[in-house]
Design a protein around this motif. Structure first.
Motif, PDB file in Angstrom:
ATOM      1  N   LEU A 115       0.831  -1.195   0.000  1.00  0.00           N
ATOM      2  CA  LEU A 115       0.000   0.000   0.000  1.00  0.00           C
ATOM      3  C   LEU A 115       0.868   1.248   0.000  1.00  0.00           C
ATOM      4  O   LEU A 115       0.490   2.289  -0.546  1.00  0.00           O
ATOM      5  N   ARG A 116       2.025   1.141   0.625  1.00  0.00           N
ATOM      6  CA  ARG A 116       2.972   2.252   0.677  1.00  0.00           C
ATOM      7  C   ARG A 116       4.381   1.684   0.727  1.00  0.00           C
ATOM      8  O   ARG A 116       4.637   0.693   1.429  1.00  0.00           O
ATOM      9  N   TYR A 117       5.266   2.289  -0.003  1.00  0.00           N
ATOM     10  CA  TYR A 117       6.681   1.899   0.035  1.00  0.00           C
ATOM     11  C   TYR A 117       7.545   3.146   0.077  1.00  0.00           C
ATOM     12  O   TYR A 117       7.381   4.060  -0.731  1.00  0.00           O
ATOM     13  N   GLN A 118       8.443   3.199   1.044  1.00  0.00           N
ATOM     14  CA  GLN A 118       9.419   4.276   1.137  1.00  0.00           C
ATOM     15  C   GLN A 118      10.790   3.650   1.312  1.00  0.00           C
ATOM     16  O   GLN A 118      11.023   2.882   2.257  1.00  0.00           O
ATOM     17  N   ALA A 119      11.671   3.946   0.404  1.00  0.00           N
ATOM     18  CA  ALA A 119      12.999   3.328   0.411  1.00  0.00           C
ATOM     19  C   ALA A 119      13.794   3.754   1.636  1.00  0.00           C
ATOM     20  O   ALA A 119      13.561   4.833   2.208  1.00  0.00           O
ATOM     21  N   PRO A 120      14.736   2.918   2.072  1.00  0.00           N
ATOM     22  CA  PRO A 120      15.587   3.296   3.211  1.00  0.00           C
ATOM     23  C   PRO A 120      16.491   4.464   2.842  1.00  0.00           C
ATOM     24  O   PRO A 120      16.826   4.672   1.676  1.00  0.00           O
ATOM     25  N   ASN A 121      16.890   5.210   3.873  1.00  0.00           N
ATOM     26  CA  ASN A 121      17.773   6.362   3.667  1.00  0.00           C
ATOM     27  C   ASN A 121      18.704   6.446   4.870  1.00  0.00           C
ATOM     28  O   ASN A 121      18.327   6.950   5.933  1.00  0.00           O
ATOM     29  N   ILE A 122      19.896   5.932   4.713  1.00  0.00           N
ATOM     30  CA  ILE A 122      20.855   5.909   5.811  1.00  0.00           C
ATOM     31  C   ILE A 122      21.254   7.317   6.226  1.00  0.00           C
ATOM     32  O   ILE A 122      21.554   7.569   7.404  1.00  0.00           O
ATOM     33  N   ALA A 123      21.216   8.261   5.300  1.00  0.00           N
ATOM     34  CA  ALA A 123      21.627   9.636   5.601  1.00  0.00           C
ATOM     35  C   ALA A 123      20.761  10.273   6.677  1.00  0.00           C
ATOM     36  O   ALA A 123      21.223  11.149   7.428  1.00  0.00           O
TER      37      ALA A 123
END
Length: 525
Positions: free
Chosen positions: A381-389
């Motif tokens: 339903l929702r996808y947000q990629a990882p962001n190590i920064a």
């Protein structure tokens, strides 16, 4: 003097009830300093009508209470109802005015059929008509839900609490891919009929409760020992005498073992080959036995991933399961679980072992075909990629159903084991060997991060915590960035707090591995 039926406490504890001559209480209650509730030597029989013969004619007289009938004349101004438990008041007092009419509807419900049949042996002693004594054991006879037949629960308050803990907290783990929720419904019902299952269920719930509360595990060990006393004679019988009650008991005891995963002896996993084969054959039997067999498959995968145990199940038996004839989310999830088990079985010799190319290609195609045929409802339903920064090491992935969460985790687990055993990546020289290993570790880390993200993003699906923990234990060393490592440690801490699944030992191992690898990567000056 031996009492015929025993006092209420002795019957509850299943011990011998003996009254010394002239003593007002039995010996066990006197020794413990507890109130002793003895049944009266006489028994009351409910009389609803009488027949009277006069001048050759027989007439029937019914005793019916009128709506305005005063049950007893009260001389004092107030009447106090005392709800007793273990001889002491619990503050449940109700004051009635002197002119309040006390009619039979205000009395405890009495099972008339039970009394006419001989009746009060299991009822609490009523010291006066204005005292309602609460029994420490659960009885349905005083409940508005009671039936005419005298069928009462024989479990104590503590056992009822543990039963509820199993139903609400533990059974959903096993029912994750079972639309009928057999562990939440059928297993508790079966436990009330089969002592072996009841003891196993009590042992599991007591251990889970001890972990969450930090209390002693003595209660769980006691139930576990009682269960083994019933289980061992059953295991000694011929295989044709085995039934689904045995399978349920072994699977529940196995979950109990898994809760102690840092000292897991795997007694109830390994068992005998006869029982293991029976587990797999039950996969096509439908109903409870089929649900148990799929739970056992997930347990076998856990042992293979975390403890490097070979999968001894005959997976061909699972192909006859009804799961392969359905298209619901649970069936789709079970299909990928089956494919993951196949890959683990083929790659059981560990990293670097030679795997038949045709077998590997067949497994890889099965995984890809499953992924291509995945229902559209399995798209996030929702996808947000990882962001190590920004210190967000794991992706945010919202799924529509619980089986979809777990199914996608097994898909990524299967991809990890395919990468480990890829026969096409055999190096020709030392450089290619080093490069191949690093590429494999990066691939594993990518899938592992997604598995953890699925758990974080779907917190209500508690079963999803398990695969993430298993893969972290096995491949957590592949997480090389500090943000990923700290996020993994926070995740493991949450699992132990919420689930009661011990993860402190995994955290310690990972911290040691990361420290050692970081030291090896230091550049010499």
């Amino acid at each position: 003097m031996r009492v015929g039926k025993g006092c209420e406490r002795c019957r509850h504890r299943h011990i011998r009830c003996t009254i010394p001559p002239g003593a007002p209480a039995c010996a066990p209650c006197t020794r413990l300093g507890r109130a002793c509730h003895l049944d009266p030597r006489f028994q009351f029989k409910a009389v609803h009508h009488v027949y009277q013969k006069e001048k050759g004619t027989t007439a029937r007289f019914d005793f019916n209470w009128g709506e305005d009938q005063v049950w007893v004349d009260v001389s004092s101004k107030l009447v106090t109802f005392v709800l007793e438990a273990d001889g002491s008041s619990e503050g449940g007092e109700f004051e009635l005015s002197r002119h309040t009419s006390l009619t039979p509807p205000y009395l405890p419900h009495i099972n008339q059929s039970a009394e006419c049949a001989g009746g009060f042996e299991n009822r609490p002693t009523m010291h006066s008509p204005l005292q309602i004594s609460r029994s420490p054991r659960i009885s349905t006879s005083d409940s508005p839900f009671s039936s005419q037949s005298d069928k009462r629960s024989t479990i104590s308050y503590r056992e009822a609490s543990l039963m509820r803990c199993f139903i609400q907290k533990i059974a959903p783990w096993a029912d994750i891919c079972d639309p009928q929720s057999h562990f939440s419904t059928i297993v508790p019902q079966r436990a009330l009929q089969v002592p072996m299952i009841l003891k196993a269920l009590m042992a599991l719930a007591a251990r889970h409760d001890a972990i969450l509360t930090g209390n002693s595990d003595l209660e769980a060990s006691s139930y576990h020992g009682e269960c083994l006393e019933l289980l061992i004679p059953v295991l000694d019988q011929p295989e044709n005498a085995y039934n689904e009650n045995l399978l349920v008991t072994v699977v529940i005891l196995r979950i109990c073992e898994e809760l102690e995963n840092n000292t897991d002896e795997k007694f109830h996993l390994l068992g005998s080959n006869r029982l293991i084969n029976l587990m797999s054959r039950s996969a096509s039997s439908d109903g409870l036995a089929e649900a148990v067999s799929w739970q056992f498959l997930r347990q076998a995968i856990y042992a293979s991933v975390v403890q490097y145990q070979p999968l001894q199940l005959n997976l061909e038996n699972y192909q006859c399961s009804t799961m392969f004839q359905r298209t619901d989310d649970a069936a789709v999830a079970n299909m990928i679980i089956f494919h993951c088990a196949q890959i683990i079985q083929h790659c059981r010799d560990g990293p670097g072992a030679l795997v038949d190319i045709s077998t590997w290609r067949h497994s890889a195609k099965s995984i890809e075909d499953w992924h291509q045929s995945m229902p559209t409802t399995w798209q996030p339903l929702r996808y947000q990629a990882p962001n190590i920064a920004v210190d967000r090491p794991f992706p945010e992935i919202w799924m529509m159903s619980a089986p979809a969460v777990v199914g996608m985790q097994y898909y990524h687990a299967a991809c990890i084991f395919l990468s480990l055993s890829d026969p096409h990546s055999q190096p020709n020289n030392d450089y290619e060997l080093t490069r191949s290993r690093r590429m494999t570790e990066r691939t594993i880390a990518t899938h592992l991060v997604i598995v953890i993200g699925l758990s974080w993003s779907n917190e209500s699906v508690q079963n999803a915590y398990f695969m993430a923990c298993h893969l972290l234990h096995r491949f957590g060393y592949c997480l090389r960035h500090t943000s990923e490592q700290q996020g993994a440690l926070r995740f493991l801490g949450r699992v132990e707090k919420v689930l009661g699944w011990r993860t402190s030992w995994i955290k310690q191992e990972l911290e040691q591995q990361w420290t050692e690898l970081a030291q090896l990567d230091l550049v010499r000056h």
